[in-house]
Design a protein around this motif. Sequence first.
Motif, mmCIF file in Angstrom:
data_model
loop_
_atom_site.group_PDB
_atom_site.id
_atom_site.type_symbol
_atom_site.label_atom_id
_atom_site.label_comp_id
_atom_site.label_asym_id
_atom_site.label_seq_id
_atom_site.Cartn_x
_atom_site.Cartn_y
_atom_site.Cartn_z
ATOM 1 N N LYS A 56 0.845 -1.185 0.000
ATOM 2 C CA LYS A 56 0.000 0.000 0.000
ATOM 3 C C LYS A 56 0.889 1.247 0.000
ATOM 4 O O LYS A 56 1.838 1.338 0.771
ATOM 5 C CB LYS A 56 -0.894 -0.022 1.238
ATOM 6 C CG LYS A 56 -1.995 0.987 1.230
ATOM 7 C CD LYS A 56 -2.930 0.752 2.407
ATOM 8 C CE LYS A 56 -4.089 1.725 2.341
ATOM 9 N NZ LYS A 56 -5.013 1.516 3.450
ATOM 10 N N GLY A 57 0.576 2.207 -0.849
ATOM 11 C CA GLY A 57 1.371 3.431 -0.969
ATOM 12 C C GLY A 57 0.736 4.596 -0.246
ATOM 13 O O GLY A 57 0.448 5.623 -0.848
ATOM 14 N N TYR A 92 6.558 9.260 -2.605
ATOM 15 C CA TYR A 92 5.569 10.336 -2.711
ATOM 16 C C TYR A 92 4.615 10.116 -3.883
ATOM 17 O O TYR A 92 3.410 10.325 -3.755
ATOM 18 C CB TYR A 92 6.284 11.690 -2.834
ATOM 19 C CG TYR A 92 5.362 12.848 -3.068
ATOM 20 C CD1 TYR A 92 4.514 13.298 -2.057
ATOM 21 C CD2 TYR A 92 5.324 13.499 -4.294
ATOM 22 C CE1 TYR A 92 3.660 14.364 -2.267
ATOM 23 C CE2 TYR A 92 4.466 14.570 -4.513
ATOM 24 C CZ TYR A 92 3.641 14.998 -3.495
ATOM 25 O OH TYR A 92 2.787 16.045 -3.709
ATOM 26 N N VAL A 93 5.136 9.674 -5.005
ATOM 27 C CA VAL A 93 4.313 9.503 -6.207
ATOM 28 C C VAL A 93 3.187 8.505 -5.962
ATOM 29 O O VAL A 93 2.035 8.761 -6.331
ATOM 30 C CB VAL A 93 5.182 9.090 -7.417
ATOM 31 C CG1 VAL A 93 4.319 8.731 -8.618
ATOM 32 C CG2 VAL A 93 6.162 10.201 -7.769
ATOM 33 N N THR A 94 3.487 7.381 -5.331
ATOM 34 C CA THR A 94 2.423 6.395 -5.097
ATOM 35 C C THR A 94 1.408 6.908 -4.079
ATOM 36 O O THR A 94 0.224 6.595 -4.188
ATOM 37 C CB THR A 94 2.979 5.028 -4.650
ATOM 38 O OG1 THR A 94 3.837 5.202 -3.533
ATOM 39 C CG2 THR A 94 3.718 4.354 -5.781
ATOM 40 N N SER A 99 -1.973 4.836 -5.410
ATOM 41 C CA SER A 99 -1.685 3.525 -5.991
ATOM 42 C C SER A 99 -0.738 2.734 -5.090
ATOM 43 O O SER A 99 -0.139 3.271 -4.159
ATOM 44 C CB SER A 99 -1.070 3.694 -7.391
ATOM 45 O OG SER A 99 0.105 4.468 -7.338
ATOM 46 N N ALA A 100 -0.641 1.470 -5.397
ATOM 47 C CA ALA A 100 0.266 0.586 -4.658
ATOM 48 C C ALA A 100 1.703 0.859 -5.095
ATOM 49 O O ALA A 100 1.951 1.421 -6.168
ATOM 50 C CB ALA A 100 -0.095 -0.870 -4.928
ATOM 51 N N ARG A 101 2.648 0.466 -4.261
ATOM 52 C CA ARG A 101 4.065 0.590 -4.614
ATOM 53 C C ARG A 101 4.307 -0.239 -5.870
ATOM 54 O O ARG A 101 3.808 -1.351 -6.001
ATOM 55 C CB ARG A 101 4.958 0.067 -3.489
ATOM 56 C CG ARG A 101 4.688 0.680 -2.138
ATOM 57 C CD ARG A 101 5.278 2.038 -1.988
ATOM 58 N NE ARG A 101 5.079 2.508 -0.616
ATOM 59 C CZ ARG A 101 4.973 3.767 -0.275
ATOM 60 N NH1 ARG A 101 5.076 4.705 -1.183
ATOM 61 N NH2 ARG A 101 4.782 4.105 0.985
ATOM 62 N N ASN A 102 5.072 0.309 -6.792
ATOM 63 C CA ASN A 102 5.352 -0.425 -8.024
ATOM 64 C C ASN A 102 6.842 -0.708 -8.167
ATOM 65 O O ASN A 102 7.410 -0.606 -9.242
ATOM 66 C CB ASN A 102 4.787 0.305 -9.250
ATOM 67 C CG ASN A 102 5.296 1.731 -9.348
ATOM 68 O OD1 ASN A 102 6.227 2.113 -8.666
ATOM 69 N ND2 ASN A 102 4.675 2.504 -10.205
ATOM 70 N N GLU A 115 8.944 8.951 7.996
ATOM 71 C CA GLU A 115 7.756 8.531 7.263
ATOM 72 C C GLU A 115 6.620 9.520 7.517
ATOM 73 O O GLU A 115 6.288 9.810 8.673
ATOM 74 C CB GLU A 115 7.319 7.131 7.678
ATOM 75 C CG GLU A 115 6.102 6.644 6.919
ATOM 76 C CD GLU A 115 5.671 5.235 7.300
ATOM 77 O OE1 GLU A 115 4.917 4.633 6.512
ATOM 78 O OE2 GLU A 115 6.085 4.737 8.362
ATOM 79 N N ILE A 116 6.042 10.021 6.438
ATOM 80 C CA ILE A 116 4.886 10.920 6.513
ATOM 81 C C ILE A 116 3.715 10.196 5.862
ATOM 82 O O ILE A 116 3.726 9.953 4.651
ATOM 83 C CB ILE A 116 5.157 12.253 5.776
ATOM 84 C CG1 ILE A 116 6.426 12.940 6.287
ATOM 85 C CG2 ILE A 116 3.935 13.175 5.863
ATOM 86 C CD1 ILE A 116 6.374 13.392 7.726
#
Length: 166
Positions: A56-57, A92-94, A99-102, A115-116
Amino acid sequence: MNTVNTKNCPYDLTADTLKTGSIFGALSASAIDYLVNRGKMIHLEQGEQLFSDGDKGDSFFIIIEGTLSYYREKNNASSLIRQVTFGQALGYVTMVSLSARNGYAVADTDAVLLEIDYSAFGEFHDRFAFDFGILILNLSRDMARNIQILSHTIADAGISVDLSKH
């Protein structure tokens, strides 16, 4: 992966030091202190994986100490996408694309990350609107630099990409 207590932390978490990193640049001292205290400080040992492909992103990470590498895997082969070090962000992008981590990230050295999560990010917007704008600008600038590098790499490899089809 261990959580680091920011109150007894052996790392320099002062605003003056953190401001020298690109993501914290130009933020007020009170905004930086808020992020450090509201976020979650994480320690990774060299070789430890931060996240996996498909995770999970819902957060991003700012590198406080050390270096991490981010990889994508395809056909059982890993490709290095980027390395991140002090003051840079990862994930940050995910988070913003929901979206999920890719890909997956691994610590090249012992590392400390802030971690934010999306909740802290939203609260930061509500409490520090001006600094939030600066943070978005800093994160966008970091993304733009990476996009430029990737576009040069794609062009150098002779690959054509029609982004309107994605």
